[in-house]
Design a protein around this motif. Structure first.
Motif, PDB file in Angstrom:
ATOM      1  N   GLY A   1       0.796  -1.226   0.000  1.00 17.79           N
ATOM      2  CA  GLY A   1       0.000   0.000   0.000  1.00 17.79           C
ATOM      3  C   GLY A   1       0.820   1.263   0.000  1.00 17.79           C
ATOM      4  O   GLY A   1       0.281   2.365  -0.142  1.00 17.79           O
ATOM      5  N   LEU A   2       2.147   1.144   0.138  1.00 16.89           N
ATOM      6  CA  LEU A   2       3.016   2.326   0.193  1.00 16.89           C
ATOM      7  C   LEU A   2       3.417   2.743  -1.220  1.00 16.89           C
ATOM      8  O   LEU A   2       3.846   1.915  -2.033  1.00 16.89           O
ATOM      9  N   TYR A   3       3.296   4.022  -1.502  1.00 18.86           N
ATOM     10  CA  TYR A   3       3.739   4.530  -2.798  1.00 18.86           C
ATOM     11  C   TYR A   3       4.142   5.993  -2.671  1.00 18.86           C
ATOM     12  O   TYR A   3       3.838   6.656  -1.682  1.00 18.86           O
ATOM     13  N   MET A   4       4.850   6.453  -3.689  1.00 19.84           N
ATOM     14  CA  MET A   4       5.268   7.860  -3.741  1.00 19.84           C
ATOM     15  C   MET A   4       4.556   8.547  -4.885  1.00 19.84           C
ATOM     16  O   MET A   4       4.475   8.019  -5.997  1.00 19.84           O
ATOM     17  N   GLU A   5       4.030   9.745  -4.599  1.00 19.69           N
ATOM     18  CA  GLU A   5       3.429  10.590  -5.630  1.00 19.69           C
ATOM     19  C   GLU A   5       4.433  11.659  -6.037  1.00 19.69           C
ATOM     20  O   GLU A   5       5.006  12.338  -5.177  1.00 19.69           O
ATOM     21  N   ILE A   6       4.642  11.793  -7.338  1.00 17.75           N
ATOM     22  CA  ILE A   6       5.540  12.825  -7.853  1.00 17.75           C
ATOM     23  C   ILE A   6       4.722  13.775  -8.708  1.00 17.75           C
ATOM     24  O   ILE A   6       4.133  13.367  -9.721  1.00 17.75           O
ATOM     25  N   SER A   7       4.671  15.032  -8.297  1.00 18.19           N
ATOM     26  CA  SER A   7       3.858  16.014  -9.020  1.00 18.19           C
ATOM     27  C   SER A   7       4.635  16.570 -10.205  1.00 18.19           C
ATOM     28  O   SER A   7       5.868  16.422 -10.282  1.00 18.19           O
TER      29      SER A   7
ATOM     30  N   LYS B   1       5.564  19.415 -10.643  1.00 19.19           N
ATOM     31  CA  LYS B   1       6.558  20.369 -10.140  1.00 19.19           C
ATOM     32  C   LYS B   1       7.628  19.682  -9.291  1.00 19.19           C
ATOM     33  O   LYS B   1       8.396  20.328  -8.594  1.00 19.19           O
ATOM     34  N   ASP B   2       7.631  18.358  -9.306  1.00 17.52           N
ATOM     35  CA  ASP B   2       8.629  17.530  -8.626  1.00 17.52           C
ATOM     36  C   ASP B   2       8.495  17.542  -7.098  1.00 17.52           C
ATOM     37  O   ASP B   2       9.476  17.333  -6.389  1.00 17.52           O
ATOM     38  N   SER B   3       7.298  17.795  -6.588  1.00 21.93           N
ATOM     39  CA  SER B   3       7.045  17.570  -5.167  1.00 21.93           C
ATOM     40  C   SER B   3       6.801  16.084  -4.973  1.00 21.93           C
ATOM     41  O   SER B   3       6.115  15.451  -5.787  1.00 21.93           O
ATOM     42  N   ARG B   4       7.352  15.509  -3.908  1.00 24.57           N
ATOM     43  CA  ARG B   4       7.290  14.060  -3.730  1.00 24.57           C
ATOM     44  C   ARG B   4       6.716  13.727  -2.353  1.00 24.57           C
ATOM     45  O   ARG B   4       7.303  14.048  -1.322  1.00 24.57           O
ATOM     46  N   TRP B   5       5.538  13.073  -2.357  1.00 27.32           N
ATOM     47  CA  TRP B   5       4.851  12.730  -1.129  1.00 27.32           C
ATOM     48  C   TRP B   5       4.763  11.219  -0.973  1.00 27.32           C
ATOM     49  O   TRP B   5       4.500  10.497  -1.947  1.00 27.32           O
ATOM     50  N   TRP B   6       4.933  10.774   0.240  1.00 24.87           N
ATOM     51  CA  TRP B   6       4.669   9.376   0.554  1.00 24.87           C
ATOM     52  C   TRP B   6       3.197   9.215   0.913  1.00 24.87           C
ATOM     53  O   TRP B   6       2.653  10.007   1.684  1.00 24.87           O
TER      54      TRP B   6
END
Length: 416
Positions: free
Chosen positions: A43-49, A51-56
């Protein structure tokens, strides 16, 4: 297990057909025109926007509903830490706890805890004090320098007497014993405010009674013997300095105000025909207007200096600028130039002089004297008297006091 997973919730298994993320893969990932997701499993993933913002993010199910939990921002939250947070969420789910709701509750608890720290309560308490600005600044400086660095971030309800004693010992250690007592007095007031506002149950500062070193006797030096007061009055009337300081010296013992209240006197505050001086609350220590009946001798001093300063704002202006009152230490400095040492007399000491002699020699009632000293005096019902209370008696007292000082100055004190 399936039934409980459906009811309480679950994370997807950590093992699947997709290889887990690596630090290298994260660093090599480039933003695109659309938000992309890099999956690690469970269920863990990283979102990359774009604009290169990176959220877990963590995807999980609870009570049959799919939910998302924010786990932090990369690189502040590393891959290893994100995985640890995923495992923490798994443990909560195993106990039937929604990780998202648990996070909200923890944030609310931290916010409440932050609102209950000693520093937050103390700063709030400071805004409630009806003090003159100079004293408020002094107390704030004590707290900023000697209290907050040590206990400011801690919840007031958790503080013990030993915590406050350690603060006091640090201040005592640099030789500031009187300051240690005053700081502890302020800390006790903060704790009482914390109790009143429901953020503490008791005041541990009260347990320090007898634990601090005794402060030195720093009461303002004053002349209370009429035999010693007579030559002082003669010297003050014969002062050879500026007229402004000489008139202030002459007035000081007759009105026995605090030095700051005298030196900042403004012409607009005087009713010479009505023989009264009304000092506004903003300049009084107790933050209440104070009325001073003027004796004939005080009126004579004011008439003498009026041609010199009457067109300006201040009765006793600074020698450097008529837009400012004379300096804080002008009267005391003049006394030093006349040969009176620090331990003998101060400008503030005239209050003790008047209190002692008006009571012990002239026989005026203590409550009348206290009124004129601008001390808080309460009626039988516990209410503070207003500024005009006992005005006829105070007028009589102020005139007799000025007459008495004239007699002392005019003849040897022993014959009085």
């Amino acid at each position: 297990m399936r039934r409980w997973g459906h009811i309480l919730g679950h994370l997807p298994p950590t093992t699947n057909h997709m290889p887990p993320l690596t630090d290298m893969a994260i660093r090599k990932a480039k933003p695109t025109s659309r938000t992309q997701k890099l999956f690690d499993g469970g269920g863990l993933y990283m979102e990359i926007s774009p604009k290169d913002s990176r959220w877990w993010r963590l995807k999980y199910r609870f009570d049959g509903k799919e939910k998302r939990l924010a786990l932090g921002v990369y690189p502040d939250v590393s891959l290893a830490l994100a995985r640890q947070r995923r495992e923490d969420a798994r443990q909560l789910l195993a106990r039937g706890v929604d990780p998202g709701e648990h996070k909200k509750a923890a944030a609310a608890a931290r916010a409440e805890l932050g609102a209950n720290t000693f520093e937050v309560i103390a700063r709030e308490w400071l805004t409630k004090r009806d003090w003159v600005d100079s004293y408020r600044v002094k107390v704030a400086a004590w707290l900023d320098n000697d209290v907050f660095p040590w206990i400011g971030s801690r919840p007031a309800a958790e503080l013990e007497a030993t915590d406050f004693l350690a603060v006091a010992r640090r201040v005592e250690g640099r030789g500031a014993i009187e300051s240690a007592h005053r700081i502890m007095q302020n800390c006790g007031q903060v704790m009482r405010y914390a109790i009143a506002t429901g953020r503490a149950k008791r005041n541990p500062v009260a347990d320090l009674r007898g634990a601090l070193a005794s402060p030195p006797d720093n009461s303002f030096a004053a002349v209370t013997d009429p035999d010693e007061l007579a030559p002082l009055l003669k010297a003050m009337h014969g002062y050879s300095g500026t007229m402004v300081v000489r008139c202030a010296l002459q007035m000081a013992p007759m009105v026995f105000l605090r030095p700051g209240e005298l030196r900042q006197a403004e012409w607009a505050e005087f009713d010479l025909d009505g023989k009264t001086w009304t000092i506004p609350a903003s300049r009084m220590k107790m933050r209440r207007p104070h009325l001073v009946p003027l004796s004939d001798q005080v009126l004579a001093v004011l008439e003498e200096i009026k041609p010199l300063t009457g067109r300006g704002r201040y009765v006793f202006p600074s020698a450097r600028s008529r837009e400012r009152p004379m300096s804080e230490n002008a009267v005391t400095a003049a006394l030093r130039r006349m040969g009176y040492e620090t331990g003998t007399v101060t400008g503030h000491g005239f209050r003790a002089t008047a209190r002692t002699i008006l009571d012990e020699v002239l026989g005026f009632r203590p409550d009348i004297i206290e009124h004129q000293l601008a001390h808080e005096v309460r009626d039988p019902n516990g209410r503070s008297y207003n500024r005009t209370s006992h005005l006829p008696e105070r007028r009589k007292m102020m005139q007799e006091w000025a007459d008495y000082l004239d007699k002392l100055r005019a003849q040897p004190a022993k014959s009085i």
